[in-house]
Design a protein around this motif. Structure first.
Motif, PDB file in Angstrom:
ATOM      1  N   LEU A 108       0.835  -1.200   0.000  1.00 24.23           N
ATOM      2  CA  LEU A 108       0.000   0.000   0.000  1.00 24.23           C
ATOM      3  C   LEU A 108       0.872   1.254   0.000  1.00 24.23           C
ATOM      4  O   LEU A 108       0.640   2.189  -0.769  1.00 24.23           O
ATOM      5  N   THR A 109       1.897   1.255   0.833  1.00 21.46           N
ATOM      6  CA  THR A 109       2.786   2.420   0.936  1.00 21.46           C
ATOM      7  C   THR A 109       3.575   2.635  -0.351  1.00 21.46           C
ATOM      8  O   THR A 109       3.656   3.762  -0.848  1.00 21.46           O
ATOM      9  N   ALA A 112       1.234   3.910  -3.062  1.00 22.84           N
ATOM     10  CA  ALA A 112       0.848   5.303  -2.803  1.00 22.84           C
ATOM     11  C   ALA A 112       2.004   6.253  -3.085  1.00 22.84           C
ATOM     12  O   ALA A 112       1.808   7.315  -3.691  1.00 22.84           O
ATOM     13  N   ILE A 123      -2.272  11.293  -3.582  1.00 26.11           N
ATOM     14  CA  ILE A 123      -3.040  10.498  -2.632  1.00 26.11           C
ATOM     15  C   ILE A 123      -3.742  11.442  -1.664  1.00 26.11           C
ATOM     16  O   ILE A 123      -3.105  12.280  -1.017  1.00 26.11           O
ATOM     17  N   ALA A 126      -5.828   7.105   2.493  1.00 29.52           N
ATOM     18  CA  ALA A 126      -5.591   5.675   2.341  1.00 29.52           C
ATOM     19  C   ALA A 126      -6.321   4.963   3.471  1.00 29.52           C
ATOM     20  O   ALA A 126      -6.111   5.274   4.639  1.00 29.52           O
ATOM     21  N   ARG A 128      -6.320   1.919   5.313  1.00 30.93           N
ATOM     22  CA  ARG A 128      -5.409   0.804   5.527  1.00 30.93           C
ATOM     23  C   ARG A 128      -6.167  -0.502   5.771  1.00 30.93           C
ATOM     24  O   ARG A 128      -5.758  -1.553   5.290  1.00 30.93           O
ATOM     25  N   LEU A 133      -6.992   3.127  -1.788  1.00 31.14           N
ATOM     26  CA  LEU A 133      -6.349   4.427  -1.976  1.00 31.14           C
ATOM     27  C   LEU A 133      -7.358   5.377  -2.597  1.00 31.14           C
ATOM     28  O   LEU A 133      -8.066   5.008  -3.538  1.00 31.14           O
ATOM     29  N   VAL A 135      -7.422   8.762  -4.637  1.00 30.08           N
ATOM     30  CA  VAL A 135      -6.454   9.509  -5.432  1.00 30.08           C
ATOM     31  C   VAL A 135      -7.130  10.683  -6.126  1.00 30.08           C
ATOM     32  O   VAL A 135      -8.159  10.512  -6.790  1.00 30.08           O
TER      33      VAL A 135
END
Length: 178
Positions: A108-109, A112, A123, A126, A128, A133, A135
């Motif tokens: 995910l990180t 992003a 972004i 998010a 988690r 995400l 955007v």
């Protein structure tokens, strides 16, 4: 604290020190020591959660990711410049939710961060827990444009997983359609 955790903290401190030196723009002993002190204090006051990484770096996947990422940056820069110089035209934008297929913290990180580095996208949020995400995208004129962008994000996620993902994540990317 385990040896792996100490290694992770040392790598984080080294990375933060490098960023500090780059931000100051001078490589002097005082800048390096100052950056190291700031990094250590930052890691003590704001400890990073442990990030498990079950994968390994796949050179061919990494090459594909980097090549396409650089191409995307050049193309997006040209598109944003084109939008900026179209007088009388107000570019439309949208916030698009993109549920990822492999929503691990690292995946995910990385997705992003890579997405935020490409001009014209940013972004906003998010989620988690759900692996979504949100955007903000420039130049979205229709629902088809939004769907194309969502697919581009899933393709980016796929390239990142192919470069850095665990075997289980790589299987999910192949099995779950985008």
């Amino acid at each position: 604290m385990s040896g792996g955790r100490w290694r992770d903290r040392c790598v984080a401190a080294l990375g933060l020190t490098v960023i500090w030196v780059l931000l100051w723009g001078s490589f002097t002993p005082l800048t390096v020591v100052g950056g190291l002190v700031v990094a250590v204090i930052t890691l003590i006051v704001f400890p990073l959660p442990p990030v498990t990484y079950a994968g390994r770096i796949h050179p061919l996947g990494l090459l594909r990711f980097v090549t396409r990422f650089l191409r995307d940056m050049v193309m997006a820069s040209a598109q944003v410049a084109s939008l900026a110089f179209r007088f009388g035209h107000v570019p439309r934008s949208a916030v698009i939710a993109v549920p990822l297929r492999c929503p691990s913290d690292l995946g995910l990180t990385l997705t992003a961060e890579a997405l935020s580095l490409v001009p014209g996208s940013l972004i906003v949020d998010a989620d988690r827990k759900r692996g979504v995400l949100y955007v903000h995208v420039l130049g979205v004129e229709s629902p088809d444009d939004a769907e194309k962008f969502r697919q581009d994000v899933l393709d980016l996620e796929s390239r990142i997983i192919q470069a850095f993902g665990s075997p289980a994540e790589r299987r999910v990317i192949k099995e779950v359609p985008a």
